[in-house]
Scaffold this active site. Structure first.
Site, PDB file in Angstrom:
ATOM      1  N   HIS A 149     -15.752 -13.071  -5.797  1.00  0.00           N
ATOM      2  CA  HIS A 149     -17.102 -12.769  -5.326  1.00  0.00           C
ATOM      3  C   HIS A 149     -17.873 -11.978  -6.382  1.00  0.00           C
ATOM      4  O   HIS A 149     -17.349 -11.024  -6.961  1.00  0.00           O
ATOM      5  CB  HIS A 149     -17.056 -11.914  -4.058  1.00  0.00           C
ATOM      6  CG  HIS A 149     -16.669 -12.654  -2.822  1.00  0.00           C
ATOM      7  ND1 HIS A 149     -15.392 -13.095  -2.583  1.00  0.00           N
ATOM      8  CD2 HIS A 149     -17.408 -13.011  -1.736  1.00  0.00           C
ATOM      9  CE1 HIS A 149     -15.353 -13.693  -1.401  1.00  0.00           C
ATOM     10  NE2 HIS A 149     -16.556 -13.656  -0.863  1.00  0.00           N
ATOM     11  N   ASN A 181      -8.943  -9.291  -9.837  1.00  0.00           N
ATOM     12  CA  ASN A 181      -9.803  -9.473  -8.668  1.00  0.00           C
ATOM     13  C   ASN A 181      -9.306  -8.667  -7.474  1.00  0.00           C
ATOM     14  O   ASN A 181     -10.093  -8.055  -6.750  1.00  0.00           O
ATOM     15  CB  ASN A 181      -9.879 -10.958  -8.301  1.00  0.00           C
ATOM     16  CG  ASN A 181     -10.737 -11.226  -7.073  1.00  0.00           C
ATOM     17  OD1 ASN A 181     -11.784 -10.627  -6.897  1.00  0.00           O
ATOM     18  ND2 ASN A 181     -10.270 -12.124  -6.213  1.00  0.00           N
TER      19      ASN A 181
END
Length: 304
Positions: A149, A181
């Site tokens: 994201h 991440n």
């Protein structure tokens, strides 16, 4: 061929070209008249303001007032700008990931909300993107990279729809999973949310970088992997540029660049702080350009 005949052909050509131009222009004006009235004020030119005219390549779902809130301090660029209900992005059609993603956070927007369930959110292609330039879930499958994201799902907890819209693949970029991440990058996202405890408003711009490196021949190269049949680019680094607006309206800026690789959990976040100008030069973008640097009380924790 006689001079008279040549002149006649030239006149005919000029007439045809003029009719084509007029028809094309009329068609474009008709198309724009269909689109423009429904769109809120967005910039057309390089000097940007949320109150300027709309750009023709903008796709919008957020309300004009919400876009103005998010983009209060200016647009970093105007390429393929599109908005969702709680964030705004510029999409890189060549690389199939964003150029930049902009968010406006408050303590309320990031607070725990039992009515918002992330587990009900699915990664999905963004159908507002032309099929030629759209990334797909299959591009990420077995690639070894997470769908990372840019606008974090945890930043958008006011409504289920806000959270769900962060799962459009146009908001994703390939990120190393374990060690980045899910770890170092997640720590930076949590740091940004924590800033809402210190500031009334937090504005954050996130995006990819493709930075050069030296190789054995002594030359510098920009090299990055691509994944899937749609050749989705894997950035070498990611950035976040943040502005916190305090209750006294003083502004505080932070800027971070992280390499897209495994990072030790013991590495402090301030190791990744960089001058904002460094990110601007690398990204080819101007962040928060409606802020005069004299308005900033601090940059990366240091008084200006």
């Amino acid at each position: 061929m006689s001079g008279l005949r040549v002149r006649g052909l030239l006149a005919l050509s000029a007439t045809a070209l003029g009719a084509f131009y007029l028809g094309s222009r009329t068609e474009r004006l008709q198309q724009s008249s269909d689109v423009f009235p429904r769109l809120p004020g967005l910039p057309t030119f390089g000097i940007v303001s949320a109150d300027s005219l709309v750009a023709s390549n903008v796709n919008l779902t957020a309300t004009p007032s919400r876009i103005s809130e998010i983009m209060k301090f200016g647009f970093p660029g105007l390429d393929n700008v599109r908005s969702h209900s709680d964030y705004v992005l510029s999409y890189d059609r060549r690389n199939r990931i964003p150029h930049w993603v902009f968010e406006h956070l408050t303590a309320e927007s990031v607070a725990k909300n039992d009515s918002v369930d992330r587990s009900k959110c699915d990664f999905k292609p963004d159908e507002s993107i032309h099929p030629f330039f759209r990334s797909q879930n299959t591009d990420y499958r077995k690639s070894g990279f997470d769908r990372g994201h840019m606008a974090a799902a945890g930043n958008h907890r006011l409504h289920q729809k806000h959270c769900e819209e962060t799962f459009y693949l146009s908001n994703m970029a390939p990120q190393v999973g374990q060690g980045f991440n899910r770890d170092a990058w997640n720590s930076l996202e949590m740091h940004v949310r924590k800033l809402t405890k210190s500031y009334s408003n937090v504005y954050v711009c996130t995006g990819p970088l493709y930075l050069p490196h030296n190789e054995d021949d002594g030359k510098m190269y920009v090299k990055y992997e691509v994944i899937g049949s749609n050749t989705v680019a894997v950035p070498t680094h990611f950035y976040k540029v943040i502005v916190g607006e305090a209750a006294d309206h003083k502004l505080h800026m932070e800027a971070y660049v992280m390499p897209n690789k495994v990072i030790s959990n013991v590495t402090p976040l301030n190791v990744f702080q960089v001058p904002p100008e460094t990110v601007e030069r690398a990204a080819g973008l101007l962040f928060f350009d409606q802020i005069n640097r004299k308005q900033l009380a601090s940059i990366n924790g240091r008084k200006v």
